[in-house]
Design a protein around this motif. Structure first.
Motif, PDB file in Angstrom:
ATOM      1  N   GLY A   1      -5.991   8.976   3.728  1.00 50.34           N
ATOM      2  CA  GLY A   1      -6.650  10.264   3.226  1.00 50.34           C
ATOM      3  C   GLY A   1      -7.412   9.802   2.115  1.00 50.34           C
ATOM      4  O   GLY A   1      -7.985   8.836   1.844  1.00 50.34           O
ATOM      5  N   GLU A   2      -7.373  10.848   1.186  1.00 57.74           N
ATOM      6  CA  GLU A   2      -8.196  10.726  -0.165  1.00 57.74           C
ATOM      7  C   GLU A   2      -6.985  10.715  -1.292  1.00 57.74           C
ATOM      8  O   GLU A   2      -6.491  11.895  -1.500  1.00 57.74           O
ATOM      9  N   ALA A   3      -6.629   9.634  -1.724  1.00 56.02           N
ATOM     10  CA  ALA A   3      -5.730   9.300  -2.729  1.00 56.02           C
ATOM     11  C   ALA A   3      -5.622  10.298  -3.834  1.00 56.02           C
ATOM     12  O   ALA A   3      -4.779  10.873  -4.329  1.00 56.02           O
ATOM     13  N   LEU A   4      -6.841  10.546  -4.359  1.00 53.26           N
ATOM     14  CA  LEU A   4      -6.995  11.271  -5.727  1.00 53.26           C
ATOM     15  C   LEU A   4      -6.671  12.948  -5.287  1.00 53.26           C
ATOM     16  O   LEU A   4      -6.693  13.587  -6.124  1.00 53.26           O
ATOM     17  N   LEU A   5      -6.452  13.311  -4.080  1.00 60.70           N
ATOM     18  CA  LEU A   5      -5.855  14.524  -3.818  1.00 60.70           C
ATOM     19  C   LEU A   5      -4.660  14.922  -3.992  1.00 60.70           C
ATOM     20  O   LEU A   5      -4.008  15.802  -4.173  1.00 60.70           O
ATOM     21  N   PHE A   6      -3.897  13.636  -4.224  1.00 51.65           N
ATOM     22  CA  PHE A   6      -2.463  13.618  -4.841  1.00 51.65           C
ATOM     23  C   PHE A   6      -2.307  13.801  -6.012  1.00 51.65           C
ATOM     24  O   PHE A   6      -2.742  13.152  -6.780  1.00 51.65           O
ATOM     25  N   ASP A   7      -1.670  14.883  -6.618  1.00 52.77           N
ATOM     26  CA  ASP A   7      -1.527  15.314  -8.113  1.00 52.77           C
ATOM     27  C   ASP A   7      -0.307  14.470  -8.498  1.00 52.77           C
ATOM     28  O   ASP A   7       0.637  14.418  -7.875  1.00 52.77           O
ATOM     29  N   GLY A   8      -0.511  13.556  -9.373  1.00 59.43           N
ATOM     30  CA  GLY A   8       0.281  12.655  -9.892  1.00 59.43           C
ATOM     31  C   GLY A   8      -0.422  11.170  -9.305  1.00 59.43           C
ATOM     32  O   GLY A   8       0.535  10.254 -10.049  1.00 59.43           O
ATOM     33  N   VAL A   9      -1.306  10.888  -8.809  1.00 61.87           N
ATOM     34  CA  VAL A   9      -1.197   9.608  -8.562  1.00 61.87           C
ATOM     35  C   VAL A   9      -2.000   8.700  -9.851  1.00 61.87           C
ATOM     36  O   VAL A   9      -1.279   7.612  -9.805  1.00 61.87           O
ATOM     37  N   LEU A  10      -2.514   9.270 -10.428  1.00 62.53           N
ATOM     38  CA  LEU A  10      -2.834   8.657 -11.485  1.00 62.53           C
ATOM     39  C   LEU A  10      -2.041   8.289 -12.771  1.00 62.53           C
ATOM     40  O   LEU A  10      -1.634   7.479 -13.417  1.00 62.53           O
ATOM     41  N   ASP A  11      -0.841   9.272 -12.660  1.00 63.34           N
ATOM     42  CA  ASP A  11       0.629   8.964 -13.408  1.00 63.34           C
ATOM     43  C   ASP A  11       1.162   7.656 -13.006  1.00 63.34           C
ATOM     44  O   ASP A  11       1.943   6.865 -13.515  1.00 63.34           O
ATOM     45  N   LEU A  12       1.092   7.574 -11.531  1.00 61.41           N
ATOM     46  CA  LEU A  12       1.814   6.502 -10.875  1.00 61.41           C
ATOM     47  C   LEU A  12       0.890   5.114 -11.170  1.00 61.41           C
ATOM     48  O   LEU A  12       1.498   4.018 -11.471  1.00 61.41           O
TER      49      LEU A  12
ATOM     50  N   CYS B   1       0.759  -1.171   0.182  1.00 65.61           N
ATOM     51  CA  CYS B   1       0.062  -0.102   0.142  1.00 65.61           C
ATOM     52  C   CYS B   1       0.857   1.148  -0.175  1.00 65.61           C
ATOM     53  O   CYS B   1       1.734   1.401   0.928  1.00 65.61           O
ATOM     54  N   LEU B   2       0.728   2.039  -0.919  1.00 67.41           N
ATOM     55  CA  LEU B   2       1.237   3.517  -0.862  1.00 67.41           C
ATOM     56  C   LEU B   2      -0.008   4.262  -0.446  1.00 67.41           C
ATOM     57  O   LEU B   2      -0.647   4.804  -1.011  1.00 67.41           O
ATOM     58  N   GLY B   3       0.614   4.833   1.020  1.00 74.01           N
ATOM     59  CA  GLY B   3      -0.355   5.919   1.463  1.00 74.01           C
ATOM     60  C   GLY B   3       0.092   7.013   1.179  1.00 74.01           C
ATOM     61  O   GLY B   3       0.639   7.943   1.704  1.00 74.01           O
ATOM     62  N   ILE B   4      -0.474   7.324  -0.092  1.00 70.95           N
ATOM     63  CA  ILE B   4      -0.057   8.520  -1.106  1.00 70.95           C
ATOM     64  C   ILE B   4      -0.159   9.909  -0.322  1.00 70.95           C
ATOM     65  O   ILE B   4       0.419  10.976  -0.572  1.00 70.95           O
ATOM     66  N   THR B   5      -1.205   9.987   0.669  1.00 72.18           N
ATOM     67  CA  THR B   5      -1.527  11.153   1.323  1.00 72.18           C
ATOM     68  C   THR B   5      -2.294  11.148   2.388  1.00 72.18           C
ATOM     69  O   THR B   5      -3.141  10.189   2.347  1.00 72.18           O
ATOM     70  N   ASN B   6      -2.228  11.743   3.579  1.00 73.52           N
ATOM     71  CA  ASN B   6      -3.244  11.547   4.633  1.00 73.52           C
ATOM     72  C   ASN B   6      -4.235  12.682   4.789  1.00 73.52           C
ATOM     73  O   ASN B   6      -5.131  12.678   5.532  1.00 73.52           O
ATOM     74  N   LYS B   7      -4.336  13.696   3.781  1.00 71.09           N
ATOM     75  CA  LYS B   7      -5.261  14.688   3.450  1.00 71.09           C
ATOM     76  C   LYS B   7      -6.303  13.994   2.932  1.00 71.09           C
ATOM     77  O   LYS B   7      -6.487  13.337   2.198  1.00 71.09           O
ATOM     78  N   CYS B   8      -7.471  14.839   3.639  1.00 68.84           N
ATOM     79  CA  CYS B   8      -8.955  14.272   3.027  1.00 68.84           C
ATOM     80  C   CYS B   8      -9.774  15.599   3.360  1.00 68.84           C
ATOM     81  O   CYS B   8      -9.699  16.521   4.413  1.00 68.84           O
TER      82      CYS B   8
ATOM     83  N   ILE C   1      -7.292   1.766  -6.142  1.00 67.67           N
ATOM     84  CA  ILE C   1      -7.607   3.235  -5.539  1.00 67.67           C
ATOM     85  C   ILE C   1      -8.626   3.320  -4.529  1.00 67.67           C
ATOM     86  O   ILE C   1      -9.702   2.885  -5.018  1.00 67.67           O
ATOM     87  N   ALA C   2      -8.449   3.567  -3.262  1.00 67.16           N
ATOM     88  CA  ALA C   2      -9.503   3.666  -2.430  1.00 67.16           C
ATOM     89  C   ALA C   2      -9.923   5.064  -2.311  1.00 67.16           C
ATOM     90  O   ALA C   2      -9.043   6.081  -2.229  1.00 67.16           O
ATOM     91  N   SER C   3     -11.128   5.340  -2.346  1.00 64.45           N
ATOM     92  CA  SER C   3     -11.451   6.829  -2.803  1.00 64.45           C
ATOM     93  C   SER C   3     -12.995   6.916  -1.937  1.00 64.45           C
ATOM     94  O   SER C   3     -13.823   6.227  -1.929  1.00 64.45           O
ATOM     95  N   ASN C   4     -13.577   8.337  -1.554  1.00 63.22           N
ATOM     96  CA  ASN C   4     -14.422   8.749  -1.070  1.00 63.22           C
ATOM     97  C   ASN C   4     -15.470   9.111  -2.095  1.00 63.22           C
ATOM     98  O   ASN C   4     -16.811   9.458  -1.742  1.00 63.22           O
ATOM     99  N   GLY C   5     -14.892   9.478  -3.285  1.00 66.87           N
ATOM    100  CA  GLY C   5     -15.727   9.601  -4.566  1.00 66.87           C
ATOM    101  C   GLY C   5     -15.917  11.307  -4.541  1.00 66.87           C
ATOM    102  O   GLY C   5     -16.516  11.501  -5.624  1.00 66.87           O
ATOM    103  N   TRP C   6     -15.552  12.015  -3.528  1.00 62.82           N
ATOM    104  CA  TRP C   6     -15.748  13.489  -3.646  1.00 62.82           C
ATOM    105  C   TRP C   6     -15.339  13.961  -5.061  1.00 62.82           C
ATOM    106  O   TRP C   6     -15.965  15.028  -5.531  1.00 62.82           O
ATOM    107  N   LEU C   7     -14.049  13.664  -5.470  1.00 61.28           N
ATOM    108  CA  LEU C   7     -13.594  14.443  -6.606  1.00 61.28           C
ATOM    109  C   LEU C   7     -13.856  13.864  -7.822  1.00 61.28           C
ATOM    110  O   LEU C   7     -13.350  14.465  -9.052  1.00 61.28           O
ATOM    111  N   ILE C   8     -14.538  12.870  -7.864  1.00 62.84           N
ATOM    112  CA  ILE C   8     -14.789  12.013  -9.103  1.00 62.84           C
ATOM    113  C   ILE C   8     -15.944  12.947 -10.078  1.00 62.84           C
ATOM    114  O   ILE C   8     -17.024  12.346  -9.810  1.00 62.84           O
TER     115      ILE C   8
END
Length: 333
Positions: A63-74, A9-16, A87-94
């Motif tokens: 956190g919310e992984a999609l908040l990390f700029d570049g996660v989809l590049d990874l 697991c890459l905990g890409i950010t703790n922010k949410c 990816i685990a997501s709360n759906g807010w940004l989709i």
């Protein structure tokens, strides 16, 4: 015998942006995260490839992984390297644009948190009004623009939603846009100090008051899972959930914890096997996961893990492997 990683697991950010009642990471949003660069993440992924078998799955979390700029590049890079991706997501940004980007990345699976079909219940649990509608929007756009990405619903069994979970399950079973549903059990909230009896103390609000009712629901899940339908949990994991609800202080496995086979990367690049154990390196420093995996320090951590008898989020929810203390002679009613 050589040990190979079984979970990463890459905990890409703790922010949410949410304020979930079962996770307090959002209280630390003011803390600046000194992330690794995209290239440093890619170096880790490339080195990690040599340690694992084909079709190994890398999880991107938060956190919310999609908040990390570049996660989809990874994600795209990982797919090119032959990994499965989640990816685990709360759906807010989709929104439409994000759904298209997810589809273009080649992401294999996205787990969307949804704890109830009752809008008020889900928004209450997640601490922000409107998140239920964002999840529903996510499902619509992902099914349209990321049709090769499996959509999985992830739901936690709480007292608040226990009476509503069967409605959610039926909805998933009859929704051709949803590939599966995965259930979790409550754990002590993230970003809180270790509390051995948390389910009876400060965080007791997370625990189902009627544990027998929780067991009845899990028995229904076992019946449906046995029939081969959309439930993502294994039968062994569901049986472990029953044991956990009966005796939360009893270690659910017959032998040792399996996190000796896990690899976690924190939002600041720290490398560790178990979040309660020693940090073994940092990808920002160029530390090579192949060397770390076989190091003496990692061996010492594995010995500590072998001696641990605590149930935790990673053991029960994220990386559960068989070997449960459940009595298989017991009949499912």
């Amino acid at each position: 015998m050589e040990i190979k990683p079984g979970f990463c697991c890459l905990g890409i950010t703790n922010k949410c942006m949410l304020k979930c009642r079962m996770c307090f990471k959002w209280q630390n949003d003011a803390i600046e995260e000194n992330h690794p660069t995209i290239e440093q993440y890619k170096n880790f992924i490339s080195n990690f490839r040599a340690l694992v078998d084909d079709d190994f799955k890398i999880h991107f979390g938060g956190g919310e992984a999609l908040l990390f700029d570049g996660v989809l590049d990874l994600v795209r890079f990982s797919v090119e390297k032959g990994f499965l991706t989640n990816i685990a997501s709360n759906g807010w940004l989709i929104n439409e644009d994000m759904a298209k980007r997810i589809g273009d990345s080649g992401l294999n699976e996205i787990n969307l948190s949804l704890d109830s079909l009752n809008e008020d219940t889900h928004d209450y649990l997640r601490g922000v009004k409107g998140v239920y509608r964002r999840v529903m929007r996510s499902i619509k756009y992902l099914s349209k623009y990321a049709s090769d990405t499996n959509i999985a619903i992830c739901s936690v069994i709480y007292d608040w939603n226990l009476d509503e979970l069967m409605f959610l399950l039926d909805w998933v079973m009859n929704n051709d846009k949803i590939n599966s549903i995965f259930f979790l059990v409550p754990m002590q909230p993230n970003s809180t100090g270790v509390d051995k009896g948390w389910w009876e103390g400060k965080y007791a609000y997370l625990w189902p008051k009627d544990e027998e009712k929780a067991e009845v629901f899990i028995n229904e899940l076992i019946k449906i899972r046995t029939a081969g339908r959309k439930i993502g949990n294994s039968l062994e994991q569901l049986e472990a959930f029953k044991l956990y609800f009966r005796y939360p202080d009893k270690f659910v496995k017959k032998t040792k914890c399996n996190l000796d086979k896990a690899v976690h990367i924190s939002a600041v690049g720290d490398i560790f096997l178990c979040f309660r154990r020693d940090i073994l390196g940092n990808i920002k420093d160029g530390d090579n996961i192949r060397e770390i995996w076989h190091s003496e320090a990692a061996g010492e951590v594995r010995q500590k893990i072998a001696n641990c008898k605590d149930n935790c989020h990673f053991l029960l929810n994220c990386f559960f492997e068989g070997d449960c203390s459940f009595d298989h002679s017991e009949k499912v009613s």
